[in-house]
Motif scaffolding. Structure first.
Motif, PDB file in Angstrom:
ATOM      1  N   PHE A 259      -4.469 -18.321  87.576  1.00 12.89           N
ATOM      2  CA  PHE A 259      -3.525 -19.173  86.853  1.00 12.89           C
ATOM      3  C   PHE A 259      -2.376 -19.655  87.733  1.00 12.89           C
ATOM      4  O   PHE A 259      -1.631 -20.550  87.341  1.00 12.89           O
ATOM      5  N   GLY A 260      -2.212 -19.058  88.897  1.00 12.24           N
ATOM      6  CA  GLY A 260      -1.128 -19.473  89.780  1.00 12.24           C
ATOM      7  C   GLY A 260       0.234 -19.211  89.164  1.00 12.24           C
ATOM      8  O   GLY A 260       0.499 -18.132  88.634  1.00 12.24           O
ATOM      9  N   ARG A 261       1.084 -20.221  89.191  1.00 10.05           N
ATOM     10  CA  ARG A 261       2.449 -20.024  88.706  1.00 10.05           C
ATOM     11  C   ARG A 261       2.527 -19.928  87.186  1.00 10.05           C
ATOM     12  O   ARG A 261       3.557 -19.530  86.649  1.00 10.05           O
TER      13      ARG A 261
ATOM     14  N   ASP B 150       1.695 -17.663  93.923  1.00 10.27           N
ATOM     15  CA  ASP B 150       0.667 -17.741  92.892  1.00 10.27           C
ATOM     16  C   ASP B 150       0.131 -16.367  92.475  1.00 10.27           C
ATOM     17  O   ASP B 150      -0.579 -16.263  91.469  1.00 10.27           O
ATOM     18  N   ILE B 151       0.455 -15.330  93.251  1.00 13.11           N
ATOM     19  CA  ILE B 151      -0.040 -13.981  92.914  1.00 13.11           C
ATOM     20  C   ILE B 151       1.127 -12.986  92.959  1.00 13.11           C
ATOM     21  O   ILE B 151       1.127 -12.043  93.762  1.00 13.11           O
ATOM     22  N   PRO B 152       2.129 -13.168  92.104  1.00 10.35           N
ATOM     23  CA  PRO B 152       3.300 -12.282  92.165  1.00 10.35           C
ATOM     24  C   PRO B 152       2.974 -10.821  91.918  1.00 10.35           C
ATOM     25  O   PRO B 152       3.626  -9.934  92.467  1.00 10.35           O
ATOM     26  N   VAL B 153       1.966 -10.556  91.085  1.00 12.91           N
ATOM     27  CA  VAL B 153       1.602  -9.168  90.795  1.00 12.91           C
ATOM     28  C   VAL B 153       1.118  -8.473  92.061  1.00 12.91           C
ATOM     29  O   VAL B 153       1.475  -7.318  92.341  1.00 12.91           O
ATOM     30  N   VAL B 154       0.307  -9.163  92.850  1.00  9.49           N
ATOM     31  CA  VAL B 154      -0.197  -8.592  94.095  1.00  9.49           C
ATOM     32  C   VAL B 154       0.949  -8.356  95.070  1.00  9.49           C
ATOM     33  O   VAL B 154       1.033  -7.312  95.717  1.00  9.49           O
ATOM     34  N   VAL B 155       1.864  -9.318  95.179  1.00  8.43           N
ATOM     35  CA  VAL B 155       2.973  -9.210  96.124  1.00  8.43           C
ATOM     36  C   VAL B 155       3.820  -7.972  95.841  1.00  8.43           C
ATOM     37  O   VAL B 155       4.107  -7.181  96.745  1.00  8.43           O
ATOM     38  N   VAL B 156       4.207  -7.782  94.581  1.00  7.88           N
ATOM     39  CA  VAL B 156       5.087  -6.657  94.277  1.00  7.88           C
ATOM     40  C   VAL B 156       4.355  -5.322  94.397  1.00  7.88           C
ATOM     41  O   VAL B 156       4.946  -4.311  94.814  1.00  7.88           O
ATOM     42  N   ARG B 157       3.064  -5.292  94.079  1.00  9.69           N
ATOM     43  CA  ARG B 157       2.319  -4.039  94.206  1.00  9.69           C
ATOM     44  C   ARG B 157       2.125  -3.665  95.673  1.00  9.69           C
ATOM     45  O   ARG B 157       2.243  -2.488  96.043  1.00  9.69           O
ATOM     46  N   VAL B 158       1.848  -4.647  96.508  1.00 12.79           N
ATOM     47  CA  VAL B 158       1.703  -4.380  97.942  1.00 12.79           C
ATOM     48  C   VAL B 158       3.030  -3.911  98.525  1.00 12.79           C
ATOM     49  O   VAL B 158       3.093  -2.948  99.297  1.00 12.79           O
ATOM     50  N   PHE B 159       4.122  -4.576  98.141  1.00 14.68           N
ATOM     51  CA  PHE B 159       5.424  -4.195  98.680  1.00 14.68           C
ATOM     52  C   PHE B 159       5.802  -2.778  98.254  1.00 14.68           C
ATOM     53  O   PHE B 159       6.322  -1.996  99.055  1.00 14.68           O
TER      54      PHE B 159
END
Length: 329
Positions: free
Chosen positions: A33-35, A139-148
């Protein structure tokens, strides 16, 4: 609250926010879904926030009485503002409680030894491997915060073992926040049993020079160089100001002067060794950590008594110093 996913038992109670989080993590459509995924997350978070605020508004007297009992006072005076208890994430009293707890830790064990700032790198393989064609990290904020979050855990694990002669880690306190461009970064305070106060001790841990090794030098130039726009371009809103003479000044004092040795000034502030042209713009770093995490990782010595209160307040900044009206009067 809607139907639960087929993988989740329908009779297991769950909070509303946990339901939305589970959907974002388990349903593949939120990855494409991106943004719109960000819009969904904001809509659902604000819906949950509104529910919490409505509950607080309807239970003001009981919440004031409960907090008064916890604080050991007779009562908390009524006021026209809505009283946000410490349990409400981001409330003024909650932030002040965090500062008080941090200062109590510092009073018991001493000021921090190091102050570390870690910023998310959107080119980490764990993030890039999850991007579809035409997507970027937004487009993938969930991935970014989980990786961080995972990187922060690995960083803290590394810090516990990388200084074997420092006598062990006494405390580690961190605060995670988001920059205006949307990337998470963390401020971390560390206290070891042995202080890092002499020039030799500082040089063994922290560097502010471009290394001679080509690979290490490339990492420093990529992640640890402070940059200013050219004189023909507008000031950097992040760090530049105009002084009385109309000259551009940097609030972080870049470029720093070159010096042959690390020195400690009368206030206890370290001035790192910078021996070669180009070192004036290097942000202090710890090379083993830079090699391991490949991101902006500012590593500063911070064990002076006049700094610890500022640092503990800084990592918990937010609603305490944002200039808004006090809703906890």
């Amino acid at each position: 609250m809607g139907e639960e996913s087929g993988e989740m038992a329908s009779d297991v109670p769950t909070r509303q926010i946990m339901h939305y989080r589970a959907r974002m993590l388990r349903e593949p459509r939120f990855r494409i879904f991106g943004r719109l995924t960000s819009e969904y997350a904001i809509d659902m978070f604000t819906r949950n926030l509104e529910t919490q605020l409505n509950y607080i508004r309807a239970n003001q007297k009981r919440l004031r009485d409960e907090d008064a009992a916890l604080m050991g006072v007779a009562h908390i005076a009524d006021c026209r503002n809505i009283y946000l208890p410490a349990s409400f994430l981001g409330s003024r009293i909650g932030q002040q409680s965090k500062i008080s707890d941090s200062l109590a830790v510092a009073a018991a064990y001493g000021p921090p030894t190091f102050f570390v700032t870690m910023t998310c790198n959107t080119n980490w393989p764990e993030i890039q491997s999850q991007l579809r064609h035409g997507q970027d990290f937004t487009d993938i904020p969930v991935v970014v915060v989980r990786v961080f979050k995972r990187k922060i855990t690995l960083l803290e694990q590394a810090l516990k073992t990388m200084f074997p002669h420092a006598g062990g880690l006494l405390y580690c306190i961190h605060s995670i926040e988001f920059q205006k461009r949307g990337l998470p970064h963390a401020h971390i305070l560390l206290k070891f049993r042995s202080d890092c106060i002499t020039a030799a001790q500082i040089n063994a841990v922290v560097s502010a020079e471009i290394p001679s090794n080509a690979g290490d030098a490339a990492l420093v130039r990529k992640f640890m160089i402070h940059k200013h726009p050219s004189l023909k371009k507008p000031l950097s809103k992040y760090c530049q100001r105009l002084d009385e003479d109309g000259e551009r000044t940097c609030r972080f004092h870049y470029p720093h002067p070159l010096q042959a040795t690390t020195s400690i000034d009368i206030e206890g502030r370290p001035h790192y060794r910078r021996r070669n042209p180009g070192d004036e713009w290097v942000v202090p770093y710890c090379l083993p950590l830079l090699r391991k995490f490949h991101c902006h990782l500012n590593f500063e010595v911070a064990n002076t008594s006049h700094l610890f209160q500022y640092l503990f307040k800084y990592i918990h900044k937010g609603m305490v110093n944002d200039g808004t009206k006090d809703t906890n009067s």
